[in-house]
Design a protein around this motif. Structure first.
Motif, PDB file in Angstrom:
ATOM      1  N   LYS A  78      42.262  -8.052  20.522  1.00  0.00           N
ATOM      2  CA  LYS A  78      41.662  -8.007  19.455  1.00  0.00           C
ATOM      3  C   LYS A  78      43.108  -8.995  18.840  1.00  0.00           C
ATOM      4  O   LYS A  78      44.465  -8.228  18.876  1.00  0.00           O
ATOM      5  N   ASP A  79      42.235  -9.198  17.466  1.00  0.00           N
ATOM      6  CA  ASP A  79      43.179 -10.005  16.712  1.00  0.00           C
ATOM      7  C   ASP A  79      42.508  -9.990  15.001  1.00  0.00           C
ATOM      8  O   ASP A  79      42.222 -11.364  14.817  1.00  0.00           O
ATOM      9  N   ASN A  80      43.119  -9.434  14.220  1.00  0.00           N
ATOM     10  CA  ASN A  80      41.997  -9.256  12.480  1.00  0.00           C
ATOM     11  C   ASN A  80      43.065  -9.966  12.341  1.00  0.00           C
ATOM     12  O   ASN A  80      42.999  -8.574  11.274  1.00  0.00           O
ATOM     13  N   THR A  81      43.418 -10.935  12.018  1.00  0.00           N
ATOM     14  CA  THR A  81      44.771 -11.235  11.043  1.00  0.00           C
ATOM     15  C   THR A  81      44.662 -12.112  10.063  1.00  0.00           C
ATOM     16  O   THR A  81      44.992 -13.199  10.239  1.00  0.00           O
ATOM     17  N   GLY A  82      43.049 -12.055  10.009  1.00  0.00           N
ATOM     18  CA  GLY A  82      42.695 -12.939   8.912  1.00  0.00           C
ATOM     19  C   GLY A  82      41.771 -14.055   9.345  1.00  0.00           C
ATOM     20  O   GLY A  82      40.995 -13.929  10.447  1.00  0.00           O
ATOM     21  N   TYR A  83      41.455 -15.383   8.507  1.00  0.00           N
ATOM     22  CA  TYR A  83      40.731 -16.319   9.646  1.00  0.00           C
ATOM     23  C   TYR A  83      40.549 -16.152  11.056  1.00  0.00           C
ATOM     24  O   TYR A  83      41.716 -17.123  11.223  1.00  0.00           O
ATOM     25  N   ASP A  84      39.395 -16.693  11.756  1.00  0.00           N
ATOM     26  CA  ASP A  84      39.902 -17.224  12.995  1.00  0.00           C
ATOM     27  C   ASP A  84      39.464 -18.577  13.425  1.00  0.00           C
ATOM     28  O   ASP A  84      38.801 -19.380  13.019  1.00  0.00           O
ATOM     29  N   LEU A  85      41.156 -18.796  12.879  1.00  0.00           N
ATOM     30  CA  LEU A  85      40.691 -20.541  12.963  1.00  0.00           C
ATOM     31  C   LEU A  85      40.913 -20.980  14.730  1.00  0.00           C
ATOM     32  O   LEU A  85      40.459 -22.072  14.445  1.00  0.00           O
ATOM     33  N   ARG A  86      40.721 -20.211  15.509  1.00  0.00           N
ATOM     34  CA  ARG A  86      40.474 -20.664  17.454  1.00  0.00           C
ATOM     35  C   ARG A  86      39.278 -21.449  16.761  1.00  0.00           C
ATOM     36  O   ARG A  86      38.972 -22.446  17.851  1.00  0.00           O
ATOM     37  N   ASP A  87      37.987 -20.131  16.537  1.00  0.00           N
ATOM     38  CA  ASP A  87      37.527 -20.488  16.739  1.00  0.00           C
ATOM     39  C   ASP A  87      36.514 -21.473  15.513  1.00  0.00           C
ATOM     40  O   ASP A  87      35.367 -22.517  15.587  1.00  0.00           O
ATOM     41  N   LEU A  88      36.341 -22.166  14.905  1.00  0.00           N
ATOM     42  CA  LEU A  88      37.055 -23.216  13.977  1.00  0.00           C
ATOM     43  C   LEU A  88      37.164 -24.195  14.546  1.00  0.00           C
ATOM     44  O   LEU A  88      36.526 -25.480  14.832  1.00  0.00           O
ATOM     45  N   MET A  89      37.844 -24.255  14.937  1.00  0.00           N
ATOM     46  CA  MET A  89      38.610 -25.288  15.705  1.00  0.00           C
ATOM     47  C   MET A  89      37.470 -26.141  17.501  1.00  0.00           C
ATOM     48  O   MET A  89      37.719 -27.060  17.109  1.00  0.00           O
ATOM     49  N   ILE A  90      37.386 -24.934  17.981  1.00  0.00           N
ATOM     50  CA  ILE A  90      36.839 -25.443  18.831  1.00  0.00           C
ATOM     51  C   ILE A  90      35.284 -25.534  18.228  1.00  0.00           C
ATOM     52  O   ILE A  90      34.612 -24.827  17.552  1.00  0.00           O
ATOM     53  N   GLY A  91      34.553 -26.566  18.458  1.00  0.00           N
ATOM     54  CA  GLY A  91      33.599 -27.141  18.773  1.00  0.00           C
ATOM     55  C   GLY A  91      33.388 -27.837  17.370  1.00  0.00           C
ATOM     56  O   GLY A  91      32.887 -28.517  16.722  1.00  0.00           O
ATOM     57  N   SER A  92      34.884 -28.116  16.971  1.00  0.00           N
ATOM     58  CA  SER A  92      34.771 -29.546  15.656  1.00  0.00           C
ATOM     59  C   SER A  92      35.143 -30.796  15.875  1.00  0.00           C
ATOM     60  O   SER A  92      35.213 -31.830  15.333  1.00  0.00           O
ATOM     61  N   GLU A  93      35.094 -30.975  17.576  1.00  0.00           N
ATOM     62  CA  GLU A  93      35.250 -32.490  18.061  1.00  0.00           C
ATOM     63  C   GLU A  93      36.424 -33.297  17.851  1.00  0.00           C
ATOM     64  O   GLU A  93      36.526 -34.107  17.489  1.00  0.00           O
ATOM     65  N   GLY A  94      37.531 -32.393  17.018  1.00  0.00           N
ATOM     66  CA  GLY A  94      38.372 -33.837  17.613  1.00  0.00           C
ATOM     67  C   GLY A  94      38.536 -33.776  15.762  1.00  0.00           C
ATOM     68  O   GLY A  94      39.179 -34.907  14.905  1.00  0.00           O
ATOM     69  N   THR A  95      37.794 -33.652  14.881  1.00  0.00           N
ATOM     70  CA  THR A  95      37.987 -33.899  13.545  1.00  0.00           C
ATOM     71  C   THR A  95      38.540 -33.110  12.273  1.00  0.00           C
ATOM     72  O   THR A  95      39.070 -32.842  11.563  1.00  0.00           O
ATOM     73  N   LEU A  96      39.252 -32.205  12.927  1.00  0.00           N
ATOM     74  CA  LEU A  96      39.818 -30.984  12.487  1.00  0.00           C
ATOM     75  C   LEU A  96      41.457 -30.347  12.582  1.00  0.00           C
ATOM     76  O   LEU A  96      42.428 -30.249  12.253  1.00  0.00           O
ATOM     77  N   GLY A  97      41.735 -30.965  13.977  1.00  0.00           N
ATOM     78  CA  GLY A  97      42.752 -30.834  14.726  1.00  0.00           C
ATOM     79  C   GLY A  97      43.082 -31.023  16.500  1.00  0.00           C
ATOM     80  O   GLY A  97      41.822 -31.552  16.549  1.00  0.00           O
ATOM     81  N   ILE A  98      44.169 -31.606  16.519  1.00  0.00           N
ATOM     82  CA  ILE A  98      44.335 -32.103  18.141  1.00  0.00           C
ATOM     83  C   ILE A  98      45.055 -30.863  19.567  1.00  0.00           C
ATOM     84  O   ILE A  98      45.813 -30.437  18.684  1.00  0.00           O
TER      85      ILE A  98
END
Length: 469
Positions: free
Chosen positions: A186-206
């Motif tokens: 549980k961690d509700n401290t803002g945008y979920d960057l983890r889920d943003l990166m997962i599935g982004s196919e290396g287009t947002l970060g490594i």
């Protein structure tokens, strides 16, 4: 060696990376397994997150694109860039460490280059299960699996790669490091960057490392293959099985007889479970807690299914060897497909309840294009089908080269009409960029482009993948 990029960039990379980080540009890095995509560029293999950051800073300074490379098992061209500016291929193959393992928390922290099979083995040695499982697990790497949000056979019970990740370590386009390797549930401290990166196919970060969820290992496992009269019956059988064993179902695979026919035609050699292949069959895998018998559960399921006309025959594995033999049939079908050579392969999903309707409607759409064979199989429990179209006997895929796009359009149009997705578990890569533009919600695409621009303003991270370059 490094001979395709700017000399100043090469000099800077040699100044910040050890000799072990430099790789020869072999076909391993530039050729996709089905030979539909070719890449190019010098290859570097950093050995640490700080070295990945150095590579990104150097490439950002030189305005040179970067294509992240995991195990090279992707099927949509996401790991290969053959046109435009020559990229640096950034391989994570040297970053294979299991950094932390906490069985009491059901957490394992692995670097992005760790091979899936090695992560599974590390979890097993600790008495735990990492349930992500797919055909390429002997070579696919954690970073690539997360970057494509891989699925596999156990999604019905455990979810996709996204559901199996608690936190990430990521190097940004500019070479900064986001240390998000959280072990928190549980961690509700803002945008979920983890889920943003997962599935982004290396287009947002490594992705350089991940905190992964482990699970208790089932005390007993069982496997059966049941012949069913139709996809509708298979769907009703799934509901029956869920009613009897609940979340004990680990996998529920639908297989058409064409898969058996291909195995008999071109191999690989496996022991087929039925003397005569049924039109449709399902492969069921159970994992149950102590005190419950998978064999008894499967026997009861078969009896109930037979009474309701949902199963006409069946084989229940009575040993681990027999379990492996049944799964070998399912796992060998993709290789048989490769040997036949498809006109067009489709990794699609529709709502689970719409699977029978899709299977019934698709042949009519294909008939408008030409005559083909179809091998339909996949993960019925999550609505994901591999609907692959092949030439008739005596012909090859080259005979239908001019029809490939029409075949794909026919299937993808139907999927879209049924509220489905043209990319269920393989990602968008470069293969389906046009499909995403054609079928994607315009506002979603606008938001995706805004995110890409914000996190990668120079457009250097895997350009041309997911979104047009």
């Amino acid at each position: 060696m490094l001979n395709d990029a700017d000399d100043a960039l090469i000099a800077r990379l040699r100044a910040v990376l050890p000799p072990a980080a430099f790789r020869e540009t072999t076909e391993h890095y530039t050729r996709e397994s089905r030979d539909r995509w070719r890449g190019r560029g010098p290859v570097v293999a950093p050995g640490s997150t700080s070295e990945v950051a150095e590579v990104m800073r150097a490439c950002a300074g030189a305005r040179v694109p970067v294509v992240p490379f995991g195990g090279g098992t992707g099927l949509v061209g996401g790991q290969l860039k053959g046109e435009g500016a020559v990229p640096v291929i950034l391989s994570l193959e040297r970053m294979t460490a299991i950094r932390d393992l906490r069985p009491e928390e059901n957490v394992l922290v692995a670097e992005a280059g760790a091979v899936l099979a090695d992560v599974q083995a590390a979890a097993e040695a600790a008495g735990r299960l990492f349930p992500l499982s797919l055909a390429s697990e002997g070579s696919a790497r954690i970073g690539g699996l997360l970057s494509t949000n891989a699925g596999g056979i156990n999604v019905i019970r455990y979810g996709t790669a996204r559901a199996l990740c608690l936190g990430l370590e990521v190097v940004t386009a500019g070479g900064a490091v986001w240390n998000g390797l959280s072990r928190l549930r549980k961690d509700n401290t803002g945008y979920d960057l983890r889920d943003l990166m997962i599935g982004s196919e290396g287009t947002l970060g490594i992705i350089t490392a991940a905190s992964l969820r482990l699970f208790p290992r089932p005390a007993a496992e069982g496997t059966a293959m049941l012949a069913v009269p139709s996809p509708e019956a298979a769907l009703r059988l799934l509901a029956l099985a869920q009613g009897q064993v609940g979340e004990g179902i680990s996998a529920f695979e639908l297989i058409h007889r064409q898969g058996f026919a291909f195995l008999e035609e071109v191999g690989p050699e496996v022991t087929l479970p039925f003397a005569e292949a049924p039109d449709w069959s399902v492969l069921i895998d159970l994992g149950l807690p102590a005190g419950l018998s998978p064999d008894a559960a499967l026997e009861a399921l078969f009896e109930a299914a037979a009474e309701q006309g949902l199963a006409t025959d069946g084989v229940i594995a009575r040993s681990e060897a027999q379990r492996r033999a049944l799964w070998a049939v399912r796992e060998s079908i993709p290789e048989a497909n490769r040997r036949i050579g498809s006109v067009s392969s489709h990794d699609i999903s529709v709502p689970v309840g719409a699977v029978p309707a899709f299977i019934a409607a698709a042949p009519g759409r294909l008939a408008e294009v030409g005559e083909f064979r179809v091998n339909c199989f996949g993960h019925l429990g999550d609505g994901n089908l591999h609907y692959n179209v092949f030439p008739l006997p005596g012909k090859t895929r080259e005979d239908h080269a001019g029809q490939r796009e029409a075949v794909k359009r026919a299937i993808h149009d139907l999927v879209h009409e049924m509220g489905g997705s043209v990319s269920a578990e393989h990602g968008v890569g470069r293969l389906k960029v046009g499909d995403l533009a054609r079928y994607g919600d315009p506002e979603k695409l606008r938001m995706m482009r805004a995110i890409k621009t914000a996190l990668d303003p120079l457009g250097l991270l895997n350009p041309g993948a997911v979104l047009p370059e």
